[in-house]
Design a protein around this motif. Structure first.
Motif, PDB file in Angstrom:
ATOM      1  N   VAL A 170       5.007   4.660  11.439  1.00 42.18           N
ATOM      2  CA  VAL A 170       4.954   5.222  10.074  1.00 42.18           C
ATOM      3  C   VAL A 170       3.508   5.456   9.661  1.00 42.18           C
ATOM      4  N   TYR A 171       2.627   4.505   9.971  1.00 41.83           N
ATOM      5  CA  TYR A 171       1.208   4.659   9.640  1.00 41.83           C
ATOM      6  C   TYR A 171       0.632   5.916  10.298  1.00 41.83           C
ATOM      7  N   THR A 172       0.919   6.100  11.582  1.00 41.46           N
ATOM      8  CA  THR A 172       0.428   7.278  12.311  1.00 41.46           C
ATOM      9  C   THR A 172       0.973   8.561  11.700  1.00 41.46           C
ATOM     10  N   ASP A 173       2.252   8.573  11.357  1.00 41.25           N
ATOM     11  CA  ASP A 173       2.869   9.773  10.775  1.00 41.25           C
ATOM     12  C   ASP A 173       2.294  10.091   9.403  1.00 41.25           C
ATOM     13  N   LEU A 174       2.012   9.057   8.603  1.00 41.65           N
ATOM     14  CA  LEU A 174       1.410   9.278   7.283  1.00 41.65           C
ATOM     15  C   LEU A 174       0.031   9.926   7.414  1.00 41.65           C
ATOM     16  N   CYS A 175      -0.760   9.452   8.366  1.00 39.78           N
ATOM     17  CA  CYS A 175      -2.111  10.004   8.554  1.00 39.78           C
ATOM     18  C   CYS A 175      -2.065  11.443   9.077  1.00 39.78           C
ATOM     19  N   CYS A 193       0.832  -1.205   0.000  1.00 40.20           N
ATOM     20  CA  CYS A 193       0.000   0.000   0.000  1.00 40.20           C
ATOM     21  C   CYS A 193       0.868   1.257   0.000  1.00 40.20           C
ATOM     22  N   LEU A 194       1.914   1.277   0.828  1.00 41.22           N
ATOM     23  CA  LEU A 194       2.798   2.438   0.885  1.00 41.22           C
ATOM     24  C   LEU A 194       3.551   2.613  -0.426  1.00 41.22           C
ATOM     25  N   THR A 195       3.995   1.506  -1.004  1.00 51.00           N
ATOM     26  CA  THR A 195       4.690   1.581  -2.293  1.00 51.00           C
ATOM     27  C   THR A 195       3.790   2.190  -3.358  1.00 51.00           C
ATOM     28  N   THR A 224      14.158   4.316   8.085  1.00 51.13           N
ATOM     29  CA  THR A 224      12.914   3.732   8.615  1.00 51.13           C
ATOM     30  C   THR A 224      11.962   3.361   7.489  1.00 51.13           C
ATOM     31  N   LEU A 225      11.784   4.272   6.530  1.00 49.17           N
ATOM     32  CA  LEU A 225      10.881   3.990   5.406  1.00 49.17           C
ATOM     33  C   LEU A 225      11.380   2.817   4.575  1.00 49.17           C
ATOM     34  N   LEU A 226      12.694   2.758   4.347  1.00 45.43           N
ATOM     35  CA  LEU A 226      13.245   1.664   3.554  1.00 45.43           C
ATOM     36  C   LEU A 226      12.994   0.313   4.230  1.00 45.43           C
ATOM     37  N   ARG A 227      13.102   0.268   5.546  1.00 44.58           N
ATOM     38  CA  ARG A 227      12.833  -0.981   6.261  1.00 44.58           C
ATOM     39  C   ARG A 227      11.388  -1.417   6.062  1.00 44.58           C
ATOM     40  N   VAL A 228      10.455  -0.455   6.082  1.00 43.30           N
ATOM     41  CA  VAL A 228       9.039  -0.772   5.848  1.00 43.30           C
ATOM     42  C   VAL A 228       8.832  -1.234   4.417  1.00 43.30           C
ATOM     43  N   LEU A 229       9.407  -0.509   3.469  1.00 41.46           N
ATOM     44  CA  LEU A 229       9.216  -0.830   2.052  1.00 41.46           C
ATOM     45  C   LEU A 229       9.832  -2.171   1.671  1.00 41.46           C
ATOM     46  N   SER A 252       9.977   9.658  -3.817  1.00 39.31           N
ATOM     47  CA  SER A 252      11.057   8.750  -3.444  1.00 39.31           C
ATOM     48  C   SER A 252      11.045   8.569  -1.938  1.00 39.31           C
ATOM     49  N   ALA A 253      11.779   7.570  -1.461  1.00 38.09           N
ATOM     50  CA  ALA A 253      11.865   7.354  -0.021  1.00 38.09           C
ATOM     51  C   ALA A 253      12.465   8.566   0.678  1.00 38.09           C
ATOM     52  N   SER A 254      13.437   9.193   0.039  1.00 36.26           N
ATOM     53  CA  SER A 254      14.091  10.368   0.631  1.00 36.26           C
ATOM     54  C   SER A 254      13.109  11.531   0.757  1.00 36.26           C
ATOM     55  N   HIS A 255      12.304  11.751  -0.320  1.00 34.47           N
ATOM     56  CA  HIS A 255      11.360  12.865  -0.308  1.00 34.47           C
ATOM     57  C   HIS A 255      10.256  12.640   0.728  1.00 34.47           C
ATOM     58  N   LEU A 256       9.748  11.399   0.796  1.00 32.96           N
ATOM     59  CA  LEU A 256       8.687  11.113   1.759  1.00 32.96           C
ATOM     60  C   LEU A 256       9.218  11.239   3.192  1.00 32.96           C
TER      61      LEU A 256
END
Length: 503
Positions: free
Chosen positions: A56-61, A13-15, A39-44, A24-28
């Motif tokens: 990460v889910y909380t921060d995205l929301c 879903c994040l991808t 942190t994002l790379l580990r999730v992806l 990109s992961a850097s921009h996000l």
């Protein structure tokens, strides 16, 4: 909610979300305020634990710079839930959620075709035997229905209407298969809820291992059929079989002897089937019923979903005073004489149940409605008020609420929760009590407990359903849809003040 046959996991879903926005992961990571993209790379890459994914889910929301749409937030929520529980458990919990939520969708109509080319609907077909009004076709002396699977909402909705209109002249036996899929089990139970409370409806299930290839059950155990035997007013016997191709269509055939064919065919299955509704051994009389529950409730954890007050939370003397006042009146109900004769025993057993509820060293979790509790404070009438009992007086209501307040404040095993006000209207009118180690008891909303009128108990005992319900109640319903426990105290105090001022 984001709808998909197979919900995504959080990684996918994040991808997809990043690809749609060209991030990109850097921009996000920069938008989320992270110092690096690690942190994002580990999730992806699917290497993160649930704690990291949850952050990460909380921060995205919360990230306003992303400008997530409501659909995207729903999609993320589903993906996170799938990650948290696993796909199978997520789907099972979703079905349990649907069990408690009101469904505004109208049941589909099932159209039936006959060999002669004529067509009708299932509802019209059955209404020929059981007309809704006083006019129409001649009603039957008796109607027997054997239902194999076919737990479609439309079918069960129609059968519930038949049970209500025909009462004691109809008997329905349903046999279905459980294949170990808990989500499917919950969905089947949710679909048959309209018929569960009728004493002339019996439900049985077999496991996948009991199913062999045959004309009804396919390899996945999804065969659907109905056999009908009707005895009309003049004594004529008519027999039918209905093969359901899908929820919206089927084929009907009238044929003498088809009823015995289906009974013989299903006999081996029924002989090793498990009743979905536990047979309460003493449901024939109130005393026997109280004795049964006096034993099964003893020192057990109890989870209650009931908008107003549970009978066992009312002190015995108050309860029986309201009962004896009614029974001593000239307009004694049909079952009143038997109840009056057994009053001493009734008092002992009800006190035992009261002590089971209030003095045990196992927790009671009760989810109620502030609105309905206030309604009871005004009227003295419960949603499931016993048919032979007058309304509680103002003084009795005051004592009841003082007692509840004392328990809520001082009993370490008694927990009262209130549904959030904004969610009350979205929940179904369902009275459910889960007895740990026993089963899931359902009482129809508005029940009056009159045995002579066909009232019956329903105790669901299927293990996967009961285990999921307990988990859902504790981890979803209490956590996300009720107010903090502390808020129940001010409500009880407010009700007490209003009753005191009315004296």
């Amino acid at each position: 909610m984001y709808k998909n046959t197979t919900p995504e996991n959080f990684q996918d879903c994040l991808t997809a979300l990043m690809e749609q926005r060209g991030l990109s992961a850097s921009h996000l990571a920069e938008l989320l305020g992270y110092k690096s993209k690690t942190t994002l790379l580990r999730v992806l890459q699917g290497k993160a634990g649930m704690r990291c994914i949850g952050n990460v889910y909380t921060d995205l929301c919360r990230c306003s710079a992303l400008q997530l749409t409501q659909a995207e937030e729903d999609r993320l929520h589903v993906a996170y839930q799938v990650e948290l529980w696993g796909l199978e458990d997520y789907q099972a919990r979703l079905e349990m959620w649907r069990l408690l939520r009101k469904n505004e969708t109208e049941p589909l109509s099932m159209h039936l075709s006959a060999p002669d080319g004529s067509a009708t609907s299932l509802e019209a077909f059955l209404n020929d035997f059981v007309p809704e009004g006083e006019t129409g076709s001649v009603p039957v002396r008796s109607l027997e229905i054997l239902l194999l699977s076919g737990c479609y909402p439309s079918v069960m909705h129609i059968l519930a209407g038949i049970l209500e209109r025909l009462e004691k002249r109809v008997h329905i036996t349903q046999l279905f298969m459980l294949n170990g899929d808990t989500a499917r089990t919950v969905r089947l139970i949710r679909n048959i809820m309209p018929t569960l409370g009728y004493h002339c409806y019996e439900a049985y299930y077999v496991s996948l291992n009991d199913i062999v290839p045959d004309p009804i059950y396919s390899g996945s155990g999804t065969g659907k059929a109905m056999a009908v035997r009707a005895v009309t007013a003049d004594g004529t016997v008519r027999e039918y079989q209905i093969l359901m191709q899908e929820e919206k269509s089927g084929m009907v055939l009238e044929a003498p002897g088809v009823w015995n064919h289906w009974r013989q065919f299903t006999a081996p299955y029924l002989s090793r089937a498990t009743p979905l509704k536990a047979a309460l051994p003493t449901v024939k009389d109130y005393i026997g019923l109280l004795e049964y529950y006096g034993e099964t409730e003893r020192n057990r954890e109890i989870l209650i979903y009931k908008s107003d007050i549970y009978f066992n939370h009312i002190p015995t003397d108050i309860l029986l005073h309201a009962l004896t006042d009614s029974l001593s009146s000239t307009a004694m109900p049909a079952d009143g004489e038997a109840i009056l004769q057994d009053l001493p025993r009734l008092r002992v057993l009800q006190e035992k149940r009261y002590q089971n509820a209030m003095a045990k060293r196992q927790p009671t979790h009760w989810v109620a409605s502030a609105r309905v509790l206030q309604q009871f404070a005004r009227t003295g009438v419960l949603n499931d008020h016993f048919f032979a009992m007058r309304p509680f007086t103002g003084e009795e209501r005051l004592r009841i609420f003082r007692h509840l307040l004392n328990e809520a404040q001082n009993n370490p095993y008694f927990f009262l929760y209130l549904l959030r006000e904004e969610e009350e209207e979205s929940f179904v009118d369902l009275e459910a009590t889960y007895l740990d180690g026993v089963g899931f008891q359902l009482t129809s909303y508005g029940a009056d407990y009159c045995l002579s009128e066909g009232w019956t108990e329903t105790m669901l005992t299927e293990e996967s359903f009961c285990a999921l319900y307990k988990e859902f109640f504790m981890e979803e319903l209490l956590v996300n849809h009720t107010c903090p426990r502390e808020q129940s105290i001010p409500l009880l105090e407010e009700i007490i003040r209003s009753l005191e001022s009315a004296e």
